[in-house]
Enzyme design. Structure first.
Site, PDB file in Angstrom:
ATOM      1  N   HIS A 173       0.851  -1.183   0.000  1.00  0.00           N
ATOM      2  CA  HIS A 173       0.000   0.000   0.000  1.00  0.00           C
ATOM      3  C   HIS A 173       0.887   1.234   0.000  1.00  0.00           C
ATOM      4  O   HIS A 173       1.961   1.216   0.601  1.00  0.00           O
ATOM      5  CB  HIS A 173      -0.911   0.014   1.240  1.00  0.00           C
ATOM      6  CG  HIS A 173      -2.064   0.927   1.074  1.00  0.00           C
ATOM      7  ND1 HIS A 173      -1.962   2.282   1.287  1.00  0.00           N
ATOM      8  CD2 HIS A 173      -3.332   0.692   0.679  1.00  0.00           C
ATOM      9  CE1 HIS A 173      -3.133   2.836   1.033  1.00  0.00           C
ATOM     10  NE2 HIS A 173      -3.980   1.899   0.653  1.00  0.00           N
ATOM     11  N   ASP A 206      -8.178  -4.755  -0.635  1.00  0.00           N
ATOM     12  CA  ASP A 206      -8.657  -5.463  -1.825  1.00  0.00           C
ATOM     13  C   ASP A 206      -8.355  -6.955  -1.802  1.00  0.00           C
ATOM     14  O   ASP A 206      -8.845  -7.688  -2.653  1.00  0.00           O
ATOM     15  CB  ASP A 206      -8.020  -4.848  -3.077  1.00  0.00           C
ATOM     16  CG  ASP A 206      -8.587  -3.478  -3.364  1.00  0.00           C
ATOM     17  OD1 ASP A 206      -9.803  -3.312  -3.155  1.00  0.00           O
ATOM     18  OD2 ASP A 206      -7.840  -2.586  -3.763  1.00  0.00           O
TER      19      ASP A 206
HETATM   20  N1  CMC Z   1       4.049  -7.610  -4.900  1.00  0.00           N
HETATM   21  C1  CMC Z   1       5.393  -7.736  -4.994  1.00  0.00           C
HETATM   22  N2  CMC Z   1       6.265  -6.744  -4.774  1.00  0.00           N
HETATM   23  C2  CMC Z   1       5.738  -5.534  -4.444  1.00  0.00           C
HETATM   24  C3  CMC Z   1       4.362  -5.327  -4.321  1.00  0.00           C
HETATM   25  C4  CMC Z   1       3.501  -6.412  -4.557  1.00  0.00           C
HETATM   26  N3  CMC Z   1       2.173  -6.262  -4.461  1.00  0.00           N
HETATM   27  N4  CMC Z   1       4.113  -4.034  -3.994  1.00  0.00           N
HETATM   28  C5  CMC Z   1       5.321  -3.458  -3.897  1.00  0.00           C
HETATM   29  N5  CMC Z   1       6.303  -4.369  -4.175  1.00  0.00           N
HETATM   30  C6  CMC Z   1       7.761  -4.138  -4.101  1.00  0.00           C
HETATM   31  C7  CMC Z   1       8.257  -3.282  -5.267  1.00  0.00           C
HETATM   32  O1  CMC Z   1       8.651  -4.092  -6.372  1.00  0.00           O
HETATM   33  C8  CMC Z   1       9.415  -2.566  -4.606  1.00  0.00           C
HETATM   34  O2  CMC Z   1      10.502  -3.475  -4.527  1.00  0.00           O
HETATM   35  P1  CMC Z   1      12.034  -2.915  -4.634  1.00  0.00           P
HETATM   36  O3  CMC Z   1      12.208  -2.056  -3.415  1.00  0.00           O
HETATM   37  O4  CMC Z   1      12.860  -4.149  -4.641  1.00  0.00           O
HETATM   38  O5  CMC Z   1      12.089  -2.149  -5.920  1.00  0.00           O
HETATM   39  C9  CMC Z   1       8.931  -2.307  -3.177  1.00  0.00           C
HETATM   40  O6  CMC Z   1       7.995  -3.367  -2.918  1.00  0.00           O
HETATM   41  C10 CMC Z   1       8.255  -0.977  -2.967  1.00  0.00           C
HETATM   42  O7  CMC Z   1       7.285  -0.844  -3.999  1.00  0.00           O
HETATM   43  P2  CMC Z   1       6.672   0.506  -4.510  1.00  0.00           P
HETATM   44  O8  CMC Z   1       6.105   0.323  -5.867  1.00  0.00           O
HETATM   45  O9  CMC Z   1       7.671   1.594  -4.293  1.00  0.00           O
HETATM   46  O10 CMC Z   1       5.496   0.721  -3.492  1.00  0.00           O
HETATM   47  P3  CMC Z   1       4.446   1.849  -3.611  1.00  0.00           P
HETATM   48  O11 CMC Z   1       4.216   2.291  -2.227  1.00  0.00           O
HETATM   49  O12 CMC Z   1       4.805   2.862  -4.595  1.00  0.00           O
HETATM   50  O13 CMC Z   1       3.203   1.082  -4.242  1.00  0.00           O
HETATM   51  C11 CMC Z   1       1.223  -0.113  -4.450  1.00  0.00           C
HETATM   52  C12 CMC Z   1       2.072   0.787  -3.550  1.00  0.00           C
HETATM   53  C13 CMC Z   1      -0.111  -0.308  -3.752  1.00  0.00           C
HETATM   54  C14 CMC Z   1       0.982   0.547  -5.799  1.00  0.00           C
HETATM   55  C15 CMC Z   1       1.966  -1.455  -4.639  1.00  0.00           C
HETATM   56  O14 CMC Z   1       2.232  -2.052  -3.405  1.00  0.00           O
HETATM   57  C16 CMC Z   1       1.199  -2.404  -5.544  1.00  0.00           C
HETATM   58  O15 CMC Z   1       1.331  -2.342  -6.776  1.00  0.00           O
HETATM   59  N6  CMC Z   1       0.383  -3.346  -4.934  1.00  0.00           N
HETATM   60  C17 CMC Z   1      -0.426  -4.234  -5.714  1.00  0.00           C
HETATM   61  C18 CMC Z   1      -1.660  -3.487  -6.210  1.00  0.00           C
HETATM   62  C19 CMC Z   1      -2.681  -3.279  -5.100  1.00  0.00           C
HETATM   63  O16 CMC Z   1      -3.005  -4.199  -4.370  1.00  0.00           O
HETATM   64  N7  CMC Z   1      -3.222  -2.055  -5.025  1.00  0.00           N
HETATM   65  C20 CMC Z   1      -4.292  -1.732  -4.097  1.00  0.00           C
HETATM   66  C21 CMC Z   1      -3.917  -0.665  -3.141  1.00  0.00           C
HETATM   67  S1  CMC Z   1      -5.135  -0.561  -1.806  1.00  0.00           S
HETATM   68  C22 CMC Z   1      -6.557   0.001  -2.519  1.00  0.00           C
HETATM   69  C23 CMC Z   1      -6.594   1.464  -2.652  1.00  0.00           C
HETATM   70  O17 CMC Z   1      -6.552   2.173  -1.624  1.00  0.00           O
HETATM   71  O18 CMC Z   1      -6.706   1.941  -3.787  1.00  0.00           O
END
Ligand code: CMC
Length: 431
Positions: free
Chosen positions: A308, A365
Site C-alpha cells: 500500500h 482489496d
Molecule cells: N508484490 C510484490 N512486490 C511488491 C508489491 C507487490 N504487491 N508491492 C510493492 N512491491 C515491491 C516493489 O517491487 C518494490 O521493490 P524494490 O524495493 O525491490 O524495488 C517495493 O515493494 C516498494 O514498492 P513501490 O512500488 O515503491 O510501493 P508503492 O508504495 O509505490 O506502491 C502499491 C504501492 C499499492 C501501488 C503497490 O504495493 C502495488 O502495486 N500493490 C499491488 C496493487 C494493489 O493491491 N493495489 C491496491 C492498493 S489498496 C486500494 C486502494 O486504496 O486503492
C-alpha cells in the site's frame, strides 16, 4: 514561540513554519519558500507532500490506524452501517435519529434514473468497461441537473444536501443499471427499501420475481461499502479535490474521481486480485509458485492485494474484511477454493523476507473480491462497488474544498527536464 525549521541555501537561511495536526502530525510549511528563495519542493507523486488540511479522515500508515471524524474504523465496522457512516464522513458527526431519517429519505427519493438519462446507456457497447460507463454517466448528472451543478461554489453549496444524496443514491442505481444493460436484462427500478438491499434488488431481481436479500448478504455489503467510505488523500480523492478546486461542480468532480479509481493500482486492484486467484487456481498452483514469481520485482507479476502506498503495517480494513470473509462464506454455506489460495498466499507472504522487509501486507482489496463473489457480484463490477462505497469520501472532500473561503486552485509545479530553448525549423530543413 512557534516552532520553525531552518533551511540554508548558499549560506542564506530561511525559516519555515512548522504546522501540527490534531493527532500530532507535523509538516514544514513551504508555501512561501518559492517567493522568498526561488526554490520549489520536489516530491514526485506527492508521497511526502501534504496537499491540504482536512478534518475528515485520520490515517497513520505506520501503525495501521484509520479513523473517520475521530471514530476508529473498527468501531464503525462493528456498530454502524454504510448510510450512517456516509453521513458521518460528509457532515462530520454521527446523525441523530431525525437527521438519519431525513438523509435516508433523501437517498430513497433520489434513487431513480429518469427516462431521458436511461437512454445514455444505449449509446455504449454492451461490453464497455463498467467504470468507463460509470464515470461518463455520472458526469452527465451535471447536464441533467444543471441547477445543482452551476460551477459556482456558493450556489452549489446551497444545494449541497440534495446534490450529495443524489450522487450517493444515483451512483448506486447507475451501477446496477449498467450491469443489467451489459447483460441484456431489463432495468429494475429502485424500491422504497434500505440502501444495500435496494442495490441487490436492482442487480438481481428477475421478471415477476423480486430479489430479496438475506440479512447476512445485506450486512456483508453494508460492511464492504462502509470500509471503503473514505481513505484520506488517495489518488481518486485527491483527483476529486483537484478538479473541485477549479470550482467544478460536485458531479463533474465525482466523475473524475471514478476515472482515477478505475486504474489497477488503485480501485481496479480488487478485480486484479480475483483474476490472480482464479489464474493460480486454474493452473493448479496452491500459491507457492506465484509467490516466488511475485518476488521478481516486475510490476506485471506483483502479488495483487498486497502493499500500500501509505500503510507500512496491516491495512486495518484488510483485517476486518479478512475475518468477515470467513464468517460470510460460512453463513452462506459457500466453500470457495479461492479463499484457501488467498489464505495460503497471505501466510506464505507473512513469513517471507521479501514481503516483510518491504513492509508489504494485505490491503483492503485482498479479501473484498471473495466477499463480493459470494454475494453474486461479477468480477467486472468489483470496482463499481468500490466507487459506490467511496462516494461519501469524495463528496466530503469536495465539500471541504468548496467551503474554504481562501482556497486556491490546485496547481503543482514541476522541474522541467525537456530541451532548452531552440529556434523553429521550417519543414524543408528538418532532414
Ligand atoms: N508484490 C510484490 N512486490 C511488491 C508489491 C507487490 N504487491 N508491492 C510493492 N512491491 C515491491 C516493489 O517491487 C518494490 O521493490 P524494490 O524495493 O525491490 O524495488 C517495493 O515493494 C516498494 O514498492 P513501490 O512500488 O515503491 O510501493 P508503492 O508504495 O509505490 O506502491 C502499491 C504501492 C499499492 C501501488 C503497490 O504495493 C502495488 O502495486 N500493490 C499491488 C496493487 C494493489 O493491491 N493495489 C491496491 C492498493 S489498496 C486500494 C486502494 O486504496 O486503492
Amino acid at each position: 514561540m512557534a516552532k520553525t525549521a531552518s533551511l540554508k541555501i548558499d549560506d542564506k537561511p530561511f525559516d519555515l513554519p512548522i504546522m501540527t495536526g490534531s493527532e500530532g502530525e507535523q509538516a514544514i510549511d513551504v508555501r512561501r519558500l518559492r517567493a522568498e528563495s526561488g526554490y520549489i519542493c520536489f516530491d514526485q507523486g506527492y508521497g511526502n507532500t501534504g496537499s491540504c488540511e482536512s478534518n475528515i479522515t485520520y490515517l497513520d500508515g505506520d501503525n495501521g490506524i484509520l479513523r473517520h471524524r475521530g471514530y476508529p474504523i473498527e468501531q464503525l465496522a462493528q456498530h454502524s452501517d454504510f448510510v450512517e457512516t456516509a453521513y458521518l464522513v460528509i457532515y462530520g458527526e454521527l446523525p441523530t435519529e431525525k437527521q438519519r431519517n431525513h438523509f435516508g429519505t433523501l437517498l430513497r427519493k433520489n434513487a431513480a434514473i429518469e427516462t431521458q438519462m436511461q437512454r445514455i446507456f444505449e449509446g455504449f457497447p454492451d461490453d464497455a468497461p463498467p467504470m468507463a460507463m460509470l464515470s461518463s454517466i455520472v458526469a452527465s448528472l451535471a447536464a441533467h441537473y444543471p441547477e445543482l451543478a452551476t460551477n459556482n461554489f456558493e450556489r452549489d453549496l446551497q444545494n449541497f444536501d440534495l446534490a450529495a444524496a443524489m450522487a450517493i443514491s444515483k451512483i448506486r442505481t447507475i451501477g446496477a443499471m449498467l450491469y443489467r444493460y451489459q447483460n441484456g436484462m431489463p432495468y429494475v427500478h429502485p424500491k422504497d427499501i434500505p440502501f444495500c438491499e435496494n442495490f441487490l434488488h436492482m442487480m438481481f431481481s428477475e421478471p415477476y420475481k423480486d430479489y430479496v436479500a438475506e440479512p447476512e448478504i445485506a450486512k456483508a455489503l453494508n460492511l464492504l461499502l462502509l470500509l471503503h467510505a473514505d481513505h484520506e488523500q488517495n489518488c481518486s480523492t485527491s483527483t476529486v479535490r483537484m478538479v473541485g478546486s477549479s470550482a467544478a461542480n460536485l458531479f463533474t468532480s465525482l466523475s473524475a474521481g471514478i476515472s482515477a479509481l478505475s486504474g489497477p493500482l488503485h480501485g481496479g486492484a480488487n478485480t486484479a486480485v480475483m483474476n490472480m486467484l482464479q489464474m493460480i487456481h486454474d493452473e493448479g498452483d496452491d500459491g507457492t509458485r506465484f509467490i516466488e514469481a511475485a518476488k521478481s520485482g516486475s510490476k506485471s507479476s506483483r502479488l495483487m492485494g498486497f502493499g500500500h502506498a501509505v500503510y507500512r503495517n496491516f491495512d486495518p480494513r484488510a483485517k476486518i474484511i479478512g475475518d468477515a470473509c470467513e464468517k460470510v462464506l460460512a453463513k452462506l454455506g459457500i466453500d470457495d477454493p479461492l479463499l484457501e489460495i488467498a489464505r495460503n498466499l497471505e501466510q506464505a507472504a507473512l513469513k517471507d523476507d521479501y514481503f516483510l522487509s518491504r513492509k508489504l501486507y494485505p490491503n483492503v482489496d485482498f479479501y473484498s473480491g471473495i466477499i463480493m463473489r459470494a454475494l453474486g457480484i461479477p468480477v467486472n463490477m468489483f470496482t463499481v462497488v468500490f466507487a459506490i462505497g467511496r462516494a461519501p469520501g469524495w463528496i466530503a472532500n469536495w465539500r471541504e474544498v468548496a467551503s474554504q473561503p481562501k482556497g486556491r486552485i490546485y496547481r503543482p509545479r514541476q522541474i522541467y527536464s525537456g530541451p532548452v530553448k531552440r529556434d523553429y525549423t521550417p519543414m524543408g530543413d528538418r532532414g
